[in-house]
Design a protein around this motif. Structure first.
Motif, PDB file in Angstrom:
ATOM      1  N   SER A   1       0.886  -0.771  -0.231  1.00 61.01           N
ATOM      2  CA  SER A   1       0.219  -0.321   0.034  1.00 61.01           C
ATOM      3  C   SER A   1       1.202   1.158   0.076  1.00 61.01           C
ATOM      4  O   SER A   1       2.096   0.988   0.923  1.00 61.01           O
TER       5      SER A   1
ATOM      6  N   SER B   1       0.007   4.524   1.515  1.00 64.66           N
ATOM      7  CA  SER B   1       0.076   4.729   3.008  1.00 64.66           C
ATOM      8  C   SER B   1       0.745   5.600   3.948  1.00 64.66           C
ATOM      9  O   SER B   1       1.496   4.693   3.753  1.00 64.66           O
ATOM     10  N   PRO B   2       1.308   6.042   3.989  1.00 67.25           N
ATOM     11  CA  PRO B   2      -0.288   7.608   4.083  1.00 67.25           C
ATOM     12  C   PRO B   2      -0.477   8.456   2.639  1.00 67.25           C
ATOM     13  O   PRO B   2      -0.995   9.162   2.789  1.00 67.25           O
TER      14      PRO B   2
END
Length: 576
Positions: free
Chosen positions: A334, A336-337
């Motif tokens: 991912s 993220s952030p």
């Protein structure tokens, strides 16, 4: 260390005299060591040139601002913790004008603030202040880009591109973006039956219209006038388009269009044995549309979609090519952030000239067969946005790239380029192996050595495993010291037909983009506006592409420009 010191000195200077600068050479070396490890393990660890600073207010509020790449000065992660905020919260901020605003933290009295500095102005902004802070209000908006600090920065929000967010985006653009009131009326297209192969009849007339002299003609065996045209208005093509010739696009300076069929390519190219597979009768008679951009007039950029390409493992690599102990080839699954918006920044909409979809989804963007499936984690295709590495660039893969100064190129990535070019990159996208590339001995452009290898080249195919299918590709061509980016839409073709076509158009380097549907090969142009016009209408390369745009209560909303999309894309901006 000497090389790093030289790099550090070259990348810092007057342009970065304020704001978050690059870290010192010792820190860059340490961060590069983590970046080059087997699995860096976080989105921060993938940024070898990142820098950050932290400040703590009198009330215990701690604010940390990380510039993902100070050389680009575009993407930042803001961390706010302590004080009345309690646990740490992260926000992805984007500089609305990296050339104008240098960004850092500074104390405003006894409280930290984001400091924005331009040549003649300094602004302090603390959007986290207050019970209903500007930051939380912006995060609650269904907008991919929510303005902060009087529009000098954007908060990037996660959206899915559903109807609610499309309506909100349309309202935002009308209220905040120049010419935005008419933005939702960009597209005037008709639906197109979803049958992709085209084969045009030859026109009776030989009047080919005006030919763009600088680009000349493709190397074809014959030049019939074809009863076909892209969805653009062309100068001098009223009676049809002469195959292999170039025509200027109306109201779009620096953009040119051409068309042909691979069966028209000269025998000098088609009959070279051993370089490609033989072209069958279907692809020999299938239309190819090409669009050339004079890169003196344009800047090229790249943006990820809200979902694709992802960062985890492709299902394709096997054996030594896959390490089940880590969530992805870079140790993450991912961003993220960081937030991927799938949409052009509102600060760029008044300069947009074209958009087109980029490359494979993650699951298709790695090797299942051949040697490249068994090492370097299966060679997952890498990509970078605004100087931020989201997936590492692997040697041996075709790469479109843009440097900090806006220079554009296309090449096969090498280990050496990780040292020579990576520090200077702003955008990059890999997608497979080359269709054509310069022969290292002669300099002549020749088909890549995997063009004829379905598995080892990872060329994929249609849903029923046919190698011949709808495909898009791009090439780099230099003419008289000028660079041209050429986008090509093949209504049905194999990699061999693509390679031969790019050779016929005298390209220097060419690579595959995406394939199988008009959604995946989407392209739109935005002709230049004139004084007094509210906006422009988008024009699609193939009429069926207009059906991919979306409806709102205010009208048709264009893909990538007017709403968030799940696929990644390239965009071209008119140079200021």
């Amino acid at each position: 260390m000497a090389a790093l010191s030289t790099l550090f000195l070259a990348m810092t200077g007057p342009a970065h005299a304020t704001g978050l600068d690059l870290p010192d050479a010792e820190r860059i070396a340490a961060q590069l060591e983590v970046y080059n490890s087997n699995a860096p393990g976080s989105i921060f660890a993938l940024q070898p040139y990142r820098n950050d600073m932290s400040l703590t207010g009198a009330d215990g509020l701690e604010v940390t601002l990380t510039s993902m790449n100070p050389g680009v000065n575009a993407w930042f992660i803001l961390r706010v913790a302590g004080g009345d905020h309690g646990r740490a919260r992260f926000y992805h901020l984007e500089n609305a004008d990296p050339a104008a605003w240098q960004v850092s933290l500074a104390m405003d009295g006894d409280a930290p603030a984001i400091r924005l500095e331009s040549a003649d102005n300094t602004v302090d902004c603390a959007p986290w202040q207050g019970r209903n802070s500007q930051l939380e209000a912006a995060r609650a908006e269904p907008l991919p880009y929510a303005p902060l600090c009087d529009g000098a920065m954007y908060l990037r929000n996660q959206v899915s591109g559903n109807r609610t967010s499309r309506e909100a985006i349309a309202e935002f653009l009308r209220e905040n973006v120049i010419f935005g009131d008419s933005l939702v009326n960009l597209i005037k297209g008709t639906l197109f039956q979803d049958a992709y192969r085209e084969s045009s009849e030859e026109a009776d007339t030989e009047d080919a219209g005006s030919v763009v002299a600088a680009l000349g003609q493709a190397n074809l065996s014959r030049f019939p006038v074809m009863r076909t045209a892209p969805g653009f208005d062309l100068v001098g093509a009223e009676g049809g388009m002469e195959a292999g010739s170039w025509y200027a696009v109306e109201d779009a300076p620096g953009i040119y269009a051409s068309m042909m069929q691979p069966g028209m390519i000269s025998d000098e190219i088609l009959n070279r044995r051993g370089e490609t597979n033989w072209l069958d009768g279907v692809e020999r008679g299938a239309n190819v549309h090409l669009v050339a951009f004079d890169m003196r007039d344009f800047e090229i950029g790249y943006e990820l979609g809200t979902a694709h390409p992802a960062l985890g493992w492709s299902s394709r690599p096997h054996g030594a090519g896959r390490d089940w102990s880590i969530p992805g080839p870079d140790g993450i699954d991912s961003p993220s952030p960081l937030i991927m918006t799938g949409m052009l920044s509102p600060s760029l909409t008044d300069r947009v000239a074209a958009t087109f979809t980029a490359g494979y989804k993650r699951d298709h963007g790695a090797f299942r067969y051949g040697d490249m499936a068994t090492f370097n984690h299966g060679h997952h295709y890498g990509f970078m946005v605004n100087g931020t590495v989201l997936s590492r660039l692997w040697p041996g893969l075709s790469t479109i790239y843009v440097t900090h100064d806006g220079s554009f190129g296309m090449t096969t990535w090498t280990e050496a380029l990780n040292e020579e070019l990576l520090p200077h990159l702003r955008f990059a996208r890999q997608n497979g192996v080359p269709l054509i590339h310069p022969d290292p001995e002669t300099g002549e452009s020749v088909p890549g050595d995997r063009v004829t290898q379905w598995g080892a080249g990872n060329w994929s195919g249609s849903a029923d495993a046919q190698l011949r299918t709808l495909r898009a590709g791009s090439c780099l061509r230099e003419v008289g010291g000028r660079q041209f980016l050429i986008y090509a839409y093949f209504s049905t073709a194999t990699p061999s037909a693509m390679a031969r076509t790019f050779q016929a158009y005298d390209c220097d380097y060419a690579m595959l983009l995406d394939m199988n549907s008009q959604e995946h090969t989407y392209m739109a142009l935005y002709p230049q506006i004139e004084d007094g016009d509210d906006w422009i209408e988008a024009e699609h390369l193939v009429p069926g592409m207009a059906s991919i745009d979306q409806q709102s209560r205010a009208g048709v909303v264009p893909r990538f420009v007017g709403f968030a999309d799940n696929r990644d894309f390239f965009y071209l901006l008119r140079r200021e």
